[in-house]
Design an enzyme around this catalytic site. Structure first.
Site, PDB file in Angstrom:
ATOM      1  N   HIS A   1      65.067  -4.810 -44.936  1.00  0.00           N
ATOM      2  CA  HIS A   1      64.572  -6.171 -44.676  1.00  0.00           C
ATOM      3  C   HIS A   1      65.617  -7.230 -45.039  1.00  0.00           C
ATOM      4  O   HIS A   1      65.297  -8.228 -45.685  1.00  0.00           O
ATOM      5  CB  HIS A   1      63.270  -6.384 -45.444  1.00  0.00           C
ATOM      6  CG  HIS A   1      62.333  -7.364 -44.822  1.00  0.00           C
ATOM      7  ND1 HIS A   1      62.694  -8.668 -44.533  1.00  0.00           N
ATOM      8  CD2 HIS A   1      61.046  -7.225 -44.419  1.00  0.00           C
ATOM      9  CE1 HIS A   1      61.665  -9.288 -44.000  1.00  0.00           C
ATOM     10  NE2 HIS A   1      60.654  -8.434 -43.904  1.00  0.00           N
TER      11      HIS A   1
ATOM     12  N   HIS B   1      54.233  -3.618 -45.254  1.00  0.00           N
ATOM     13  CA  HIS B   1      55.455  -3.134 -45.904  1.00  0.00           C
ATOM     14  C   HIS B   1      55.201  -2.180 -47.074  1.00  0.00           C
ATOM     15  O   HIS B   1      55.831  -2.280 -48.123  1.00  0.00           O
ATOM     16  CB  HIS B   1      56.293  -4.334 -46.384  1.00  0.00           C
ATOM     17  CG  HIS B   1      56.865  -5.163 -45.262  1.00  0.00           C
ATOM     18  ND1 HIS B   1      57.156  -4.665 -44.026  1.00  0.00           N
ATOM     19  CD2 HIS B   1      57.200  -6.491 -45.213  1.00  0.00           C
ATOM     20  CE1 HIS B   1      57.659  -5.635 -43.265  1.00  0.00           C
ATOM     21  NE2 HIS B   1      57.682  -6.743 -43.940  1.00  0.00           N
TER      22      HIS B   1
ATOM     23  N   GLU C   1      64.542  -6.071 -38.178  1.00  0.00           N
ATOM     24  CA  GLU C   1      64.060  -4.889 -38.886  1.00  0.00           C
ATOM     25  C   GLU C   1      63.833  -3.780 -37.855  1.00  0.00           C
ATOM     26  O   GLU C   1      62.872  -3.840 -37.093  1.00  0.00           O
ATOM     27  CB  GLU C   1      62.757  -5.205 -39.609  1.00  0.00           C
ATOM     28  CG  GLU C   1      62.842  -6.358 -40.580  1.00  0.00           C
ATOM     29  CD  GLU C   1      61.495  -7.079 -40.756  1.00  0.00           C
ATOM     30  OE1 GLU C   1      60.536  -6.447 -41.213  1.00  0.00           O
ATOM     31  OE2 GLU C   1      61.411  -8.269 -40.416  1.00  0.00           O
TER      32      GLU C   1
ATOM     33  N   ARG D   1      52.969  -3.868 -40.464  1.00  0.00           N
ATOM     34  CA  ARG D   1      51.533  -3.899 -40.769  1.00  0.00           C
ATOM     35  C   ARG D   1      50.761  -2.691 -40.248  1.00  0.00           C
ATOM     36  O   ARG D   1      51.084  -2.159 -39.193  1.00  0.00           O
ATOM     37  CB  ARG D   1      50.918  -5.172 -40.170  1.00  0.00           C
ATOM     38  CG  ARG D   1      51.419  -6.428 -40.849  1.00  0.00           C
ATOM     39  CD  ARG D   1      50.902  -7.691 -40.190  1.00  0.00           C
ATOM     40  NE  ARG D   1      51.358  -8.857 -40.953  1.00  0.00           N
ATOM     41  CZ  ARG D   1      52.599  -9.366 -40.882  1.00  0.00           C
ATOM     42  NH1 ARG D   1      53.480  -8.836 -40.063  1.00  0.00           N
ATOM     43  NH2 ARG D   1      52.939 -10.384 -41.638  1.00  0.00           N
TER      44      ARG D   1
ATOM     45  N   ASP E   1      58.086 -13.542 -35.025  1.00  0.00           N
ATOM     46  CA  ASP E   1      57.713 -12.540 -36.015  1.00  0.00           C
ATOM     47  C   ASP E   1      57.102 -11.391 -35.220  1.00  0.00           C
ATOM     48  O   ASP E   1      55.932 -11.056 -35.381  1.00  0.00           O
ATOM     49  CB  ASP E   1      56.725 -13.130 -37.034  1.00  0.00           C
ATOM     50  CG  ASP E   1      56.548 -12.246 -38.265  1.00  0.00           C
ATOM     51  OD1 ASP E   1      57.078 -11.122 -38.268  1.00  0.00           O
ATOM     52  OD2 ASP E   1      55.875 -12.693 -39.215  1.00  0.00           O
TER      53      ASP E   1
HETATM   54  C1  GLA Z   1      58.028  -9.107 -41.918  1.00  0.00           C
HETATM   55  C2  GLA Z   1      56.725  -9.560 -41.392  1.00  0.00           C
HETATM   56  C3  GLA Z   1      56.556 -11.013 -41.660  1.00  0.00           C
HETATM   57  C4  GLA Z   1      56.679 -11.296 -43.138  1.00  0.00           C
HETATM   58  C5  GLA Z   1      57.991 -10.770 -43.641  1.00  0.00           C
HETATM   59  C6  GLA Z   1      58.082 -10.899 -45.137  1.00  0.00           C
HETATM   60  O1  GLA Z   1      59.076  -9.532 -41.160  1.00  0.00           O
HETATM   61  O2  GLA Z   1      56.546  -9.279 -40.037  1.00  0.00           O
HETATM   62  O3  GLA Z   1      55.312 -11.434 -41.184  1.00  0.00           O
HETATM   63  O4  GLA Z   1      55.635 -10.674 -43.821  1.00  0.00           O
HETATM   64  O5  GLA Z   1      58.149  -9.429 -43.284  1.00  0.00           O
HETATM   65  O6  GLA Z   1      57.788 -12.167 -45.589  1.00  0.00           O
END
Ligand code: GLA
Length: 380
Positions: free
Chosen positions: A207, A133, A345, A108, A279
């Protein structure tokens, strides 16, 4: 049924290549077939890379997505360990980024804005008020130029894409090259390179959603994770880092010792509540700041498969597929439910363009962006 057929075909190729002794036959280490037609009428292909152990990785040049990774379990039985789709259409409509190459900026950027040399750049907003992304049409929706560059008995696929100045709001024409190499040590190595003609920000990643027992085998909460990080970057309610590098000690983010992913995932922790699970970006411990170092290791007791992630990047986003809800049906028609996969990631930290204290993501003309990540498979 379709999945079984695909696996049977893949196994066929594996046993063929296992009998390949000379280098002419090693060319079969890369097979290419059509994967379908994109909405704008172009052909996308599916490349299957096979190493001398029979490990196989299938990659499409649509979004550079990894479609399958077929590796042995503790009994030597080959099986797929990533979520994805059987057909191109799945990838065209996908909103979960299954297996895809992510850019120009993975993760982000707050308020979909950043400044370089006093100029404000405004990006496409695709995650509330933020950019996620790469924007509405990120690199995961691009058709990449593909080339077989296999060498030394190891299959390698080169993908190239030029992102235009202004695409999704980012400045500069960015020439990107990604090379996927499948080594004979059961490693999938990804080399990302880029150059620009104007100062810009870059953060490339992949991803893939892993389930070491295979897609459709249930959740990943019993997989045992180690993350080589003393700190992580806490987030706000928009999942934008606050800027703090927080110690993992005494929190559910402490994976310095191998711990089941599910052990603390539903505990009463503010950060886990904000992420609806994990996350979050971890700040990797680096012995050599520039070289490859271990980011994470996952062991799946059920299958005996082990995944290690090595990277030159300073961070890794650990995401427990909290947004999957069973509404998406993937390979073989399987409904992909919440927490049925994990992502690791490798990346620079989220919102780095707006966080001067984070490692820089700025790329200037004349510089070369280059990062490497290795996904290494073994059994235990
Ligand atoms: C990343 C983001 C998550 C989500 C995924 C895709 O990992 O951090 O919040 O958006 O991608 O769904």
């Amino acid at each position: 049924m379709k999945a079984r057929l695909t696996i049977a075909l893949l196994l066929g190729v594996a046993s063929m290549s296992a009998t390949c002794a000379n280098s002419a036959e090693m060319a079969k280490a890369m097979e290419k077939k059509s994967f379908g037609t994109t909405p704008d009428g172009k052909t996308a292909d599916l490349y299957t890379l096979t190493n001398k152990n029979g490990m196989q990785v299938a990659i499409t040049n649509y979004g550079g997505a990894i479609v399958s990774i077929i590796v042995p379990d503790k009994n030597g039985k080959l099986g797929d360990v990533v979520l994805g789709y059987d057909t191109l259409d799945g990838y065209v409509t996908d909103k979960n980024y299954f297996g895809a190459l992510i850019g120009r900026y993975g993760n982000r950027i707050g308020n979909a804005q950043f400044k370089i040399d006093g100029i404000t750049y405004t990006l496409a907003k695709n995650n509330g008020k933020n950019s996620l992304h790469g924007g509405i049409k990120g690199f995961n929706k691009a058709l990449w130029d593909a080339k077989d560059i296999s060498r030394n008995g190891e299959p390698a696929l080169e993908l190239k894409y030029t992102s235009k100045d202004g695409e999704e709001g980012f400045p500069g024409n960015l020439s990107v090259t990604v090379v996927y190499t499948l080594t004979n040590k059961n490693e999938l190595k990804i080399d990302y390179s880029a150059t620009t003609d104007k100062k810009t920000v870059v953060n490339l990643t992949n991803h893939s959603y892993f389930n070491l027992s295979g897609p459709g085998s249930g959740d990943i909460l019993k997989s045992v994770l180690r993350v080589n990080a003393d700190k992580f970057t806490p987030v706000d309610s928009d999942l934008i880092p606050t800027g703090e590098l927080k110690s993992v000690a005494g929190t559910p983010f402490d994976f310095r010792e191998p711990t089941e992913i599910g052990a603390r995932i539903d505990s009463d922790d503010e950060q886990l509540k904000l992420g609806k699970g994990y996350d979050h970006n971890f700040v990797l411990n680096k012995e050599k700041p520039a070289g490859l170092s271990l980011a994470a290791r996952v062991e799946d007791p059920a299958s005996g498969r082990v995944l290690e992630v090595w990277t030159t990047e300073p961070g890794v986003q650990f995401y427990t597929a909290n947004f999957l809800d069973g509404s998406v049906h993937g390979k073989g028609g399987i409904a992909y439910g919440k927490r049925t996969a994990f992502c690791l990631e490798t990346q620079h930290f989220p919102d780095s363009p707006n966080k001067p204290s984070f490692p820089s993501v700025l790329l200037s003309p004349g510089q070369k962006y280059h990062t490497t990540t290795v996904y290494k498979f073994a059994t235990k």
